[in-house]
Design a protein around this motif. Structure first.
Motif, PDB file in Angstrom:
ATOM      1  N   GLN A   1       0.582  -1.072  -0.141  1.00 12.40           N
ATOM      2  CA  GLN A   1      -0.066  -0.057   0.436  1.00 12.40           C
ATOM      3  C   GLN A   1       0.820   1.379  -0.260  1.00 12.40           C
ATOM      4  OE1 GLN A   1      -2.750   0.138   3.871  1.00 12.40           O
ATOM      5  NE2 GLN A   1      -3.370  -2.326   2.980  1.00 12.40           N
ATOM      6  N   ALA A   2       0.774   1.611  -0.596  1.00 11.66           N
ATOM      7  CA  ALA A   2       1.250   3.492  -0.708  1.00 11.66           C
ATOM      8  C   ALA A   2       2.552   3.214  -1.607  1.00 11.66           C
ATOM      9  CB  ALA A   2       1.306   4.205   0.240  1.00 11.66           C
TER      10      ALA A   2
ATOM     11  N   GLN B   1      -1.830  -4.993  -7.058  1.00 13.22           N
ATOM     12  CA  GLN B   1      -0.978  -3.818  -5.754  1.00 13.22           C
ATOM     13  C   GLN B   1      -1.782  -2.804  -6.251  1.00 13.22           C
ATOM     14  OE1 GLN B   1       1.200  -1.554  -6.966  1.00 13.22           O
ATOM     15  NE2 GLN B   1       1.968  -0.839  -4.593  1.00 13.22           N
ATOM     16  N   GLN B   2      -1.337  -2.093  -7.788  1.00 14.74           N
ATOM     17  CA  GLN B   2      -2.429  -0.786  -7.908  1.00 14.74           C
ATOM     18  C   GLN B   2      -3.070  -0.103  -7.568  1.00 14.74           C
ATOM     19  OE1 GLN B   2      -2.566   0.992 -11.903  1.00 14.74           O
ATOM     20  NE2 GLN B   2      -0.573   1.064 -12.398  1.00 14.74           N
ATOM     21  N   LYS B   3      -4.337  -0.725  -7.774  1.00 17.44           N
ATOM     22  CA  LYS B   3      -5.815  -0.782  -7.517  1.00 17.44           C
ATOM     23  C   LYS B   3      -6.101  -1.186  -6.175  1.00 17.44           C
ATOM     24  CE  LYS B   3      -6.166   0.099 -11.697  1.00 17.44           C
ATOM     25  NZ  LYS B   3      -6.127   1.580 -12.284  1.00 17.44           N
ATOM     26  N   GLN B   4      -4.936  -2.076  -5.437  1.00 14.44           N
ATOM     27  CA  GLN B   4      -5.788  -1.999  -4.086  1.00 14.44           C
ATOM     28  C   GLN B   4      -6.840  -3.139  -4.000  1.00 14.44           C
ATOM     29  OE1 GLN B   4      -3.661  -0.867  -0.751  1.00 14.44           O
ATOM     30  NE2 GLN B   4      -1.719  -1.435  -2.765  1.00 14.44           N
ATOM     31  N   VAL B   5      -7.453  -3.885  -5.201  1.00 11.91           N
ATOM     32  CA  VAL B   5      -7.885  -4.958  -4.982  1.00 11.91           C
ATOM     33  C   VAL B   5      -8.019  -6.059  -4.783  1.00 11.91           C
ATOM     34  CG1 VAL B   5     -10.368  -5.854  -6.625  1.00 11.91           C
ATOM     35  CG2 VAL B   5      -9.847  -3.159  -6.445  1.00 11.91           C
ATOM     36  N   HIS B   6      -8.682  -7.324  -4.149  1.00  7.41           N
ATOM     37  CA  HIS B   6      -8.202  -8.559  -4.147  1.00  7.41           C
ATOM     38  C   HIS B   6      -9.022  -9.130  -4.603  1.00  7.41           C
ATOM     39  CE1 HIS B   6      -6.052  -8.062  -0.199  1.00  7.41           C
ATOM     40  NE2 HIS B   6      -6.648  -7.445   0.382  1.00  7.41           N
ATOM     41  N   ILE B   7      -9.124 -10.410  -5.360  1.00 10.87           N
ATOM     42  CA  ILE B   7      -9.286 -11.540  -6.280  1.00 10.87           C
ATOM     43  C   ILE B   7      -9.725 -12.494  -5.314  1.00 10.87           C
ATOM     44  CG2 ILE B   7     -10.409 -12.290  -8.586  1.00 10.87           C
ATOM     45  CD1 ILE B   7      -8.549  -9.767  -9.470  1.00 10.87           C
TER      46      ILE B   7
ATOM     47  N   VAL C   1     -16.283 -16.446  -7.220  1.00 10.10           N
ATOM     48  CA  VAL C   1     -15.520 -15.624  -7.545  1.00 10.10           C
ATOM     49  C   VAL C   1     -15.440 -14.308  -6.003  1.00 10.10           C
ATOM     50  CG1 VAL C   1     -16.047 -14.231  -9.425  1.00 10.10           C
ATOM     51  CG2 VAL C   1     -13.449 -14.236  -8.404  1.00 10.10           C
ATOM     52  N   ARG C   2     -14.891 -13.724  -5.159  1.00 10.70           N
ATOM     53  CA  ARG C   2     -15.292 -12.788  -4.515  1.00 10.70           C
ATOM     54  C   ARG C   2     -14.121 -11.121  -4.856  1.00 10.70           C
ATOM     55  NH1 ARG C   2     -16.659 -13.998   0.814  1.00 10.70           N
ATOM     56  NH2 ARG C   2     -18.676 -14.490   0.170  1.00 10.70           N
ATOM     57  N   VAL C   3     -14.698 -10.586  -5.369  1.00 13.44           N
ATOM     58  CA  VAL C   3     -13.808  -9.059  -5.235  1.00 13.44           C
ATOM     59  C   VAL C   3     -13.710  -8.245  -4.234  1.00 13.44           C
ATOM     60  CG1 VAL C   3     -13.261  -7.706  -7.336  1.00 13.44           C
ATOM     61  CG2 VAL C   3     -14.019  -9.685  -7.975  1.00 13.44           C
ATOM     62  N   VAL C   4     -12.710  -7.282  -3.762  1.00  9.46           N
ATOM     63  CA  VAL C   4     -13.249  -6.947  -2.499  1.00  9.46           C
ATOM     64  C   VAL C   4     -11.982  -5.685  -2.793  1.00  9.46           C
ATOM     65  CG1 VAL C   4     -13.336  -6.321  -0.091  1.00  9.46           C
ATOM     66  CG2 VAL C   4     -13.347  -9.099  -1.787  1.00  9.46           C
ATOM     67  N   GLY C   5     -12.574  -4.455  -2.542  1.00  3.90           N
ATOM     68  CA  GLY C   5     -11.622  -3.068  -2.442  1.00  3.90           C
ATOM     69  C   GLY C   5     -12.590  -2.113  -1.725  1.00  3.90           C
ATOM     70  N   SER C   6     -12.098  -0.853  -2.689  1.00  2.52           N
ATOM     71  CA  SER C   6     -12.912   0.692  -1.574  1.00  2.52           C
ATOM     72  C   SER C   6     -14.075   1.190  -2.408  1.00  2.52           C
ATOM     73  CB  SER C   6     -12.168   1.374  -1.291  1.00  2.52           C
ATOM     74  OG  SER C   6     -11.240   1.789  -2.318  1.00  2.52           O
ATOM     75  N   ASP C   7     -14.149   0.490  -3.675  1.00  2.00           N
ATOM     76  CA  ASP C   7     -15.211   0.903  -4.049  1.00  2.00           C
ATOM     77  C   ASP C   7     -15.822   0.398  -5.311  1.00  2.00           C
ATOM     78  OD1 ASP C   7     -15.363   2.459  -7.453  1.00  2.00           O
ATOM     79  OD2 ASP C   7     -16.231   3.708  -5.818  1.00  2.00           O
TER      80      ASP C   7
ATOM     81  N   GLN D   1     -14.852  -0.004  -9.589  1.00  2.00           N
ATOM     82  CA  GLN D   1     -13.911  -0.579  -9.442  1.00  2.00           C
ATOM     83  C   GLN D   1     -13.809  -1.803  -9.016  1.00  2.00           C
ATOM     84  OE1 GLN D   1     -10.767   0.371  -6.615  1.00  2.00           O
ATOM     85  NE2 GLN D   1      -9.209   1.568  -8.612  1.00  2.00           N
ATOM     86  N   LEU D   2     -14.291  -2.556  -8.723  1.00  2.00           N
ATOM     87  CA  LEU D   2     -14.208  -3.906  -8.740  1.00  2.00           C
ATOM     88  C   LEU D   2     -14.937  -4.641  -9.548  1.00  2.00           C
ATOM     89  CD1 LEU D   2     -15.925  -5.007  -4.835  1.00  2.00           C
ATOM     90  CD2 LEU D   2     -13.556  -3.410  -5.778  1.00  2.00           C
ATOM     91  N   HIS D   3     -15.566  -4.062 -10.841  1.00  2.00           N
ATOM     92  CA  HIS D   3     -16.052  -4.921 -11.778  1.00  2.00           C
ATOM     93  C   HIS D   3     -14.783  -4.770 -12.616  1.00  2.00           C
ATOM     94  CE1 HIS D   3     -20.314  -5.961 -10.812  1.00  2.00           C
ATOM     95  NE2 HIS D   3     -19.897  -4.646 -10.078  1.00  2.00           N
ATOM     96  N   LYS D   4     -14.309  -3.137 -12.838  1.00  2.00           N
ATOM     97  CA  LYS D   4     -13.314  -3.024 -13.738  1.00  2.00           C
ATOM     98  C   LYS D   4     -12.518  -4.267 -13.730  1.00  2.00           C
ATOM     99  CE  LYS D   4     -10.461   0.949 -15.964  1.00  2.00           C
ATOM    100  NZ  LYS D   4      -9.596   0.000 -15.637  1.00  2.00           N
ATOM    101  N   VAL D   5     -11.281  -4.057 -12.683  1.00  2.00           N
ATOM    102  CA  VAL D   5     -10.412  -4.871 -11.600  1.00  2.00           C
ATOM    103  C   VAL D   5     -10.268  -6.544 -12.138  1.00  2.00           C
ATOM    104  CG1 VAL D   5      -8.987  -6.038 -10.301  1.00  2.00           C
ATOM    105  CG2 VAL D   5      -9.391  -3.180 -10.450  1.00  2.00           C
ATOM    106  N   LEU D   6     -11.743  -6.858 -12.093  1.00  2.00           N
ATOM    107  CA  LEU D   6     -12.408  -8.070 -12.942  1.00  2.00           C
ATOM    108  C   LEU D   6     -12.140  -8.318 -13.361  1.00  2.00           C
ATOM    109  CD1 LEU D   6     -12.706 -11.010 -11.532  1.00  2.00           C
ATOM    110  CD2 LEU D   6     -14.860 -10.297 -11.790  1.00  2.00           C
ATOM    111  N   ASN D   7     -12.460  -7.679 -14.485  1.00  2.00           N
ATOM    112  CA  ASN D   7     -12.859  -7.752 -15.852  1.00  2.00           C
ATOM    113  C   ASN D   7     -11.358  -7.354 -16.604  1.00  2.00           C
ATOM    114  OD1 ASN D   7     -14.607  -7.970 -18.800  1.00  2.00           O
ATOM    115  ND2 ASN D   7     -12.878  -5.621 -19.388  1.00  2.00           N
TER     116      ASN D   7
END
Length: 409
Positions: free
Chosen positions: A57-58, A301-307, A314-320, A323-329
């Motif tokens: 992170q950061a 690492q860049q988007k701070q999103v877990h898959i 499948v589960r995608v976790v983050g803060s927005d 963005q979760l849909h975009k990162v998964l795609n």
């Protein structure tokens, strides 16, 4: 000892089990109707000691911090982080012991891969990798081809520079684990008091706790108290109004509720709330593309999103959520059956230095196990074991001094 636990998230359930296994008489107070009903409900399910310090992170700002810590400019902070890493490793080992001895099956999958989109990201996390090496946490740097070999479902057209494979890493269904361990705790005599709100606590010998039965409003239809509701028949109708009980120890695991309980005791922890959200859906099954989903856990690492792979979902976790849909795609296009999507959002408690609070509060009979942030599942089993030993007057197997509330003065 007669012990009360406030909160039945993953931290509270694990603590209850460990104390009961040591022979204590344990009561758990939870305002919701079941265990793991808030921050532990639909989290990433991540169990990865190598990520507990958040070195991804950061990374640009953290690089300077790692250097300052190694130069000894903040030796106390460096020691606390070393002990947190050891606690995370110990917790992962304790989780495996419980899984095998109790035959728990919570949709786990082994593997944790940090994905790096650029050479700049790889350079930025180098100090964090040095820290892992110093702590003896096994990991391996991979190039893009090796990442795709480890996770065949990754989009071949995605911009991927490389990754970091964490040897001791897995994902699983945290909520399912909490429910299974709760049953084991009940077999050892633990009493769960659901739909019960703790109004206040007071230190002393014994310590005192005021609680109140706060069932949800029941409209027309079958009662939730008959065993068909979410509480599974655990909560029985109780006396109305505030009730007082005494305990030899009270352990606060209530996360978001903790600040209000601790403030009247002049115990002001720098607790803050952070929001997480997740989307979960079945994995798409295509004969021509058997590797559509992740094999285990991925972290962008860049988007701070877990898959995470949770069984056949499948589960995608983050803060927005957008963005979760975009990162998964980006990484796994077409992997999710979007028509069966489940959404979740909830807060988790964090402290100003990013570390949990574990141990005595400095007040007679009051103990703390909270502030694990998004590393709750990673730390839960180890923190519970250490705290059970402390409360029971045993010599803890692991030294976690410096992680208690005394560091905040």
């Amino acid at each position: 000892m007669r012990i009360a636990i406030i909160g039945a998230g993953i931290a509270g359930v694990c603590t209850a089990y460990e104390l009961a296994a040591d022979g204590h008489q344990v009561s758990v107070f939870e305002r919701r109707g079941s265990v793991a009903a808030e921050a532990s409900f639909a989290n990433s399910g991540l169990v990865a000691p190598g990520l507990v310090l958040g070195w991804t992170q950061a990374p640009l700002s953290l690089a300077g911090r790692w250097r300052r810590w190694r130069q000894g400019r903040d030796e106390a902070a460096a020691l606390r982080r070393q002990r947190l890493l050891k606690l995370a490793v110990y917790s992962h080992e304790r989780l495996q012991q419980l899984r095998r001895s109790l035959k728990l099956d919570y949709e786990r999958a082994e593997g944790m891969l940090v994905l790096l989109r650029s050479a700049r990201e790889q350079a930025a996390i180098a100090p964090g990798l040095e820290l892992l090496a110093e702590a003896g946490i096994a990991h391996r740097a991979l190039d893009a081809a090796q990442c795709r070999q480890a996770e065949p479902g990754l989009n071949p057209e995605a911009a991927l520079h490389g990754g970091v494979l964490l040897n001791a890493g897995e994902v699983g269904n945290c909520r399912q684990f909490a429910h299974q361990l709760r049953l084991e705790a009940q077999r050892l005599g633990v009493q769960f008091r659901f739909h019960t709100t703790v109004r206040s606590i007071a230190p002393g010998t014994p310590a005192r706790l005021v609680h109140e039965y706060t069932p949800p409003h029941e409209g027309p239809g079958p009662s939730a108290r008959n065993g068909n509701g979410e509480n599974g028949g655990d909560t029985q109708p109780a006396e109305t109004g505030p009730q007082q009980d005494s305990f030899e120890a009270i352990i606060v695991c209530g996360a978001q509720d903790s600040a209000a309980l601790l403030q009247p005791l002049k115990l002001k922890l720098p607790l803050a709330s952070a929001q997480s959200c997740s989307i979960t859906a079945p994995l798409r099954q295509l004969e021509a593309h058997p590797e559509l989903g992740p094999k285990a856990g991925l972290f962008d690492q860049q988007k701070q999103v877990h898959i995470s792979r949770i069984g056949q979902r499948v589960r995608v976790v983050g803060s927005d959520e957008a963005q979760l849909h975009k990162v998964l795609n980006d990484w796994l296009p077409g992997a999710m059956v979007a028509g069966q999507l489940q959404r979740w959002q909830g807060p988790h408690a964090t402290l100003s230095d990013g570390l949990p609070v574990l141990g005595g509060s400095g007040l007679a009979g009051i103990w703390l196990n909270l502030g694990h942030a998004d590393g709750g599942f990673t730390l839960a089993c180890g923190a519970a074991r250490v705290l059970a030993e402390q409360v029971g007057g045993l010599t803890p197997e692991l030294d976690v001094s410096g992680l208690d509330s005394a560091r905040f003065g």
